[in-house]
Design a protein around this motif. Structure first.
Motif, short mmCIF file in Angstrom:
data_model
loop_
_atom_site.label_atom_id
_atom_site.label_comp_id
_atom_site.label_asym_id
_atom_site.label_seq_id
_atom_site.Cartn_x
_atom_site.Cartn_y
_atom_site.Cartn_z
N LEU A 158 37.55 21.56 38.28
CA LEU A 158 38.95 21.87 39.11
C LEU A 158 39.52 23.31 38.46
N ALA A 159 39.48 23.69 37.38
CA ALA A 159 39.95 24.58 36.73
C ALA A 159 39.35 26.06 37.19
N ASN A 160 38.16 25.97 37.44
CA ASN A 160 37.47 27.28 38.34
C ASN A 160 37.56 27.24 39.59
N GLU A 161 37.93 26.16 40.15
CA GLU A 161 38.46 26.33 41.58
C GLU A 161 39.85 26.89 41.72
N MET A 162 40.57 26.50 40.65
CA MET A 162 41.88 27.07 40.71
C MET A 162 41.86 28.29 40.55
N HIS A 163 41.14 28.81 39.66
CA HIS A 163 40.62 30.28 39.43
C HIS A 163 40.64 31.04 40.48
N ALA A 164 39.51 30.67 41.17
CA ALA A 164 38.97 31.28 42.35
C ALA A 164 39.97 31.26 43.53
N MET A 165 41.12 30.31 43.42
CA MET A 165 42.19 30.37 44.41
C MET A 165 43.34 31.54 44.12
N TYR A 166 43.37 31.62 42.73
CA TYR A 166 44.25 32.64 42.19
C TYR A 166 43.82 33.94 42.43
N GLN A 167 42.50 34.14 42.12
CA GLN A 167 41.70 35.25 42.48
C GLN A 167 42.04 35.81 43.83
N ALA A 168 41.76 34.91 44.61
CA ALA A 168 41.81 35.22 46.18
C ALA A 168 43.20 35.75 46.56
N ARG A 169 44.21 35.36 45.79
CA ARG A 169 45.39 35.66 46.32
C ARG A 169 45.92 37.00 45.38
N GLY A 170 45.02 37.45 44.40
CA GLY A 170 45.40 38.42 43.96
C GLY A 170 46.27 38.46 42.49
N LEU A 171 45.96 37.19 42.17
CA LEU A 171 46.80 37.01 40.76
C LEU A 171 45.76 36.71 39.51
N ASN A 172 46.62 37.20 38.54
CA ASN A 172 45.65 37.38 37.20
C ASN A 172 45.71 35.94 36.47
N SER A 173 44.46 35.41 36.46
CA SER A 173 44.14 34.20 35.97
C SER A 173 43.03 34.21 35.00
N TYR A 174 42.87 33.13 34.20
CA TYR A 174 41.90 32.75 33.42
C TYR A 174 41.70 31.58 32.98
N VAL A 175 40.20 31.07 32.95
CA VAL A 175 39.92 29.66 32.28
C VAL A 175 39.50 29.48 31.02
#
Length: 192
Positions: free
Chosen positions: A35-52
């Motif tokens: 789930l954390a990795n899926e959320m990360h992918a969602m943030y990346q798709a929106r151009g937001l800086n995220s990390y797991v």
């Protein structure tokens, strides 16, 4: 610090978010890291800086000197919380996936963050389903007595009493779970 991020999404639209931590807690095999990795992918798709931040990864590096006693578990979670805090202060949205079995340890981490920037996501999944999944074969080893202090078998898991988000992993698909978390974030104006 609660920094607001303004970025351009993949389609050129303005995307706004604040840095915060999504702290995924639950039994081994519940689906926290997925789930954390899926959320990360969602943030990346929106151009937001995220990390797991993942429990297995930290245990093989920064926390490799720690075992599974209650004191070592507390130190593992404390270190993870400190890393998450540093990253959020740098404007990164953090997904932290840790069993974090004890309420007192999760509360200690919550106190490190400004109000509203620590979001506890309880990935609720019955023990028998986690055991049936057993992606790493750990439950089998714990049942055989090869692993001691294993959460859910020989060591207790204290379920959150008031998490911000509950995902019922045995009833919700990963996409539905992501949508559920995103709806919460939008409601709290943490994601546009």
């Amino acid at each position: 610090m609660r920094e607001e991020l303004h970025m351009k999404g993949k389609g050129g639209e303005k995307v706004t978010a604040r840095s915060y931590v999504l702290w995924f807690t639950g039994l081994s095999g519940a689906g926290k890291s997925t789930l954390a990795n899926e959320m990360h992918a969602m943030y990346q798709a929106r151009g937001l800086n995220s990390y797991v931040l993942d429990g297995d990864r930290l245990r093989s590096s920064l926390n490799r000197d720690l075992g599974y006693t209650p004191n070592d578990r507390a130190e593992n979670i404390r270190r993870a919380g400190e890393v998450a805090k540093i990253l959020t202060e740098a404007g990164v949205i953090v997904m932290a996936a840790f069993i974090s079995p004890y309420k007192r340890d999760r509360e200690m981490i919550r106190q490190m963050f400004a109000a509203g920037t620590f979001i506890e996501v309880y990935v609720q999944c019955p023990l028998q389903i986690c055991e049936a999944r057993d992606p790493k074969g750990l439950y089998k080893l714990a049942r055989a007595g090869t692993i001691s202090d294993f959460t859910g078998i020989s060591s207790e898991y204290e379920a959150p009493e008031h998490p911000e988000v509950v995902v019922t992993a045995d009833h919700m698909s990963i996409p539905a779970s992501v949508d559920h978390i995103v709806a919460y974030l939008k409601q709290r104006r943490l994601l546009s």
